[in-house]
Design an enzyme around this catalytic site. Structure first.
Site, PDB file in Angstrom:
ATOM      1  N   ARG A 122      -5.805 -18.815  -8.526  1.00 19.41           N
ATOM      2  CA  ARG A 122      -6.573 -18.125  -7.470  1.00 19.41           C
ATOM      3  C   ARG A 122      -7.673 -17.238  -8.076  1.00 19.41           C
ATOM      4  NH1 ARG A 122      -2.369 -15.654  -3.380  1.00 19.41           N
ATOM      5  NH2 ARG A 122      -4.299 -15.194  -2.273  1.00 19.41           N
ATOM      6  N   ARG A 176       0.821  -1.215   0.000  1.00 21.00           N
ATOM      7  CA  ARG A 176       0.000   0.000   0.000  1.00 21.00           C
ATOM      8  C   ARG A 176       0.851   1.259   0.000  1.00 21.00           C
ATOM      9  NH1 ARG A 176      -2.649  -4.282   1.734  1.00 21.00           N
ATOM     10  NH2 ARG A 176      -4.941  -4.355   1.747  1.00 21.00           N
ATOM     11  N   LYS A 184      -5.934 -19.466  -0.895  1.00 21.14           N
ATOM     12  CA  LYS A 184      -4.670 -18.768  -0.622  1.00 21.14           C
ATOM     13  C   LYS A 184      -3.558 -19.314  -1.528  1.00 21.14           C
ATOM     14  CE  LYS A 184      -6.293 -15.948   2.389  1.00 21.14           C
ATOM     15  NZ  LYS A 184      -6.382 -14.537   2.040  1.00 21.14           N
ATOM     16  N   ASP A 210      -3.906 -15.261   7.883  1.00 20.88           N
ATOM     17  CA  ASP A 210      -2.597 -15.737   7.418  1.00 20.88           C
ATOM     18  C   ASP A 210      -1.861 -16.546   8.484  1.00 20.88           C
ATOM     19  OD1 ASP A 210      -3.021 -14.572   4.961  1.00 20.88           O
ATOM     20  OD2 ASP A 210      -1.993 -12.708   5.473  1.00 20.88           O
TER      21      ASP A 210
HETATM   22  C1  S3P Z   1      -4.003  -9.077   2.214  1.00 20.31           C
HETATM   23  C2  S3P Z   1      -5.261  -9.555   2.469  1.00 20.31           C
HETATM   24  C3  S3P Z   1      -5.548 -10.947   2.801  1.00 20.31           C
HETATM   25  C4  S3P Z   1      -4.289 -11.701   3.216  1.00 20.31           C
HETATM   26  C5  S3P Z   1      -3.126 -11.411   2.312  1.00 20.31           C
HETATM   27  C6  S3P Z   1      -2.815  -9.930   2.288  1.00 20.31           C
HETATM   28  C7  S3P Z   1      -3.855  -7.655   1.882  1.00 20.31           C
HETATM   29  O1  S3P Z   1      -6.108 -11.571   1.667  1.00 20.31           O
HETATM   30  O2  S3P Z   1      -4.523 -13.081   3.272  1.00 20.31           O
HETATM   31  O3  S3P Z   1      -1.975 -12.115   2.740  1.00 20.31           O
HETATM   32  O4  S3P Z   1      -2.711  -7.132   1.915  1.00 20.31           O
HETATM   33  O5  S3P Z   1      -4.860  -7.013   1.583  1.00 20.31           O
HETATM   34  P1  S3P Z   1      -7.678 -11.474   1.326  1.00 20.31           P
HETATM   35  O6  S3P Z   1      -8.019 -10.070   1.127  1.00 20.31           O
HETATM   36  O7  S3P Z   1      -7.861 -12.247   0.043  1.00 20.31           O
HETATM   37  O8  S3P Z   1      -8.370 -12.134   2.475  1.00 20.31           O
END
Ligand code: S3P
Length: 427
Positions: A120, A25, A340, A313
């Site tokens: 995915r 981000r 995942k 996670d």
């Molecule tokens: C993340 C959101 C999660 C997480 C991933 C990182 C993110 O995934 O499992 O490791 O940085 O927004 P999901 O939004 O698919 O749940």
């Protein structure tokens, strides 16, 4: 929260590398801002490098990742059609967040990824973006990479997401920021909220109420910023687990202590460990602090859907810890694990059985039975970094012999993991 002061041995201090979600981000928002943003402590891992390279291919001049870096950008107007594929490698966050920006900025790009990412689900972002007016085409099977987004103009959306996914929520918010349209996202429960916190801190018209996030139309241009990326609580979790398995207390350096990220530590506490979270303020809206852990897990735990997004996670690691926790640990409401980097329900259960532990697969979770027997066998990671690290911690326990098939896959989120684990083991 129990205090650790003055109780037994001094905790071992561990510095934790930058948070992966916040690193993606920070780069993305710096690229969307006007001016020169200063970023310190950005995670230098394969996933974040993928985002950096994709941004370069979209016309933003992102320097190589370094501990102190600056990104000079021209806002949304600085983005160009990607002449080369956006290779997101193993990173779902790169693919999903950047798809929101490409669609919102009205430019074109072709997204590709490695074998894992190409399995995915991408419809979770394509469906709402299409509803906003985006032109999205999947080259092969519907919903799987490669995915092409063509220049178009987006309108506002009110979206009810069937899953709690920060990647979906963030993709839509970023589409709203770049297209300057209104966005409402409703989730079944609140997923990690980094994007809305950072955007609000940068002046975007964001409003959060429970699991509903609203971005008003006509988001003003984002201005340059400075951000110190705190350590990643998901990386800290592996060492907290080691502290509990080894009995050696531990205290982290500065990490994100965002409540949407630290469910793992709440579960440790519930299962009998002493955990203290020491807040130290905010960076761009993100709560930061230190986490200290000591003791043992005395009793098995259950957890369900409401808690899952706050520790999604960490579930492979919790499964590995449950092997050394007396009783039967049960996790449900976690079907998302199947989407995942690997099918983490199948991968966890098969690997636990493969090293001699007892575990059962559920459609939306797993059951793990505690044991004190030595654990021996080999682990098939399917290239999944969190599987490698979770079983790596269990393998570090004296008496166990656990071979991990692809130790290098930790590069995705924590390149120095094995060195750090060895350092802790020797301490
Ligand atoms: C993340 C959101 C999660 C997480 C991933 C990182 C993110 O995934 O499992 O490791 O940085 O927004 P999901 O939004 O698919 O749940």
């Amino acid at each position: 929260v129990a205090s650790l002061n003055g109780r037994g041995a001094r905790p071992l201090a561990v510095e934790i590398p930058g948070d992966k979600s916040l690193s993606h981000r920070a780069l993305i928002l710096a690229a969307l801002a006007t001016g020169t943003s200063q970023i310190r402590g950005l995670l230098d891992s394969a996933d974040v490098r993928a985002t950096a390279e994709c941004l370069r291919r979209l016309g933003v001049s992102v320097p190589p990742i370094s501990p102190e870096m600056s990104v000079t950008a021209d806002g949304v107007g600085g983005f160009r059609d990607a002449k080369m594929d956006l290779d997101c490698a193993n990173s779902g966050t790169s693919a999903r967040l950047l798809s929101g920006i490409v669609a919102g900025a009205g430019i074109s790009a072709r997204f590709v990824g490695d074998a894992s990412l190409s399995k995915r689900p991408m419809r979770r972002v394509a469906d709402p973006l299409r509803q906003m007016g985006a032109d999205i085409r999947f080259e092969g099977a519907e919903g799987l990479l490669p995915m092409c987004i063509s220049a178009g103009k987006l309108g506002p959306i009110e979206w009810t997401s069937p899953t709690a996914s920060a990647q979906v929520k963030s993709a839509l918010l970023l589409a709203g920021v770049t297209a300057r349209v209104a966005i409402v996202v409703r989730e079944p429960s609140r997923s990690r909220d980094h994007t809305e916190r950072m955007l609000a801190a940068l002046g975007a018209p964001i409003n959060v109420s429970g699991a509903v996030v609203r971005l008003a139309a006509d988001c003003p241009p984002l201005e340059q910023f400075a951000f110190d990326v705190p350590g990643d609580p998901s990386s800290a979790a592996f060492f907290a687990a080691w502290a509990l398995l080894s009995g050696a207390p531990l205290r982290t350096g500065i990490v994100s202590v965002n409540p949407t990220r630290i469910g793992f530590f709440r579960v440790l506490q519930r299962a009998g460990a002493e955990v203290s979270v020491e807040p130290e303020g905010f960076h761009l809206g993100e709560p930061i602090g230190r986490i200290a852990v000591r003791g043992r897990l005395g009793q098995a735990f259950t957890l369900g859907e409401a808690e899952v997004p706050t520790l999604i996670d960490e579930l492979p690691l919790l499964a590995c810890l449950a092997v050394r926790t007396p009783g039967e640990t049960r996790v449900t409401g976690a079907a998302e694990l199947r989407a995942k980097e690997s099918d983490r329900i199948a991968t966890v259960v098969n690997n636990l059985r493969g090293i001699g532990a007892q575990a059962d697969e559920l459609p939306d979770g797993f059951v793990v039975h505690g044991t004190t027997a030595p654990l021996r066998g080999s682990v098939t990671t399917h290239g999944d970094h969190r599987i490698a690290m979770a079983f790596g911690v269990l393998g570090a326990e004296p008496g166990n012999q656990i071979a991990v098939d692809d130790p290098a896959c930790v590069d995705v989120s924590f390149p120095r993991f094995w060195l750090e684990l060895e350092r802790l083991r020797a301490a």
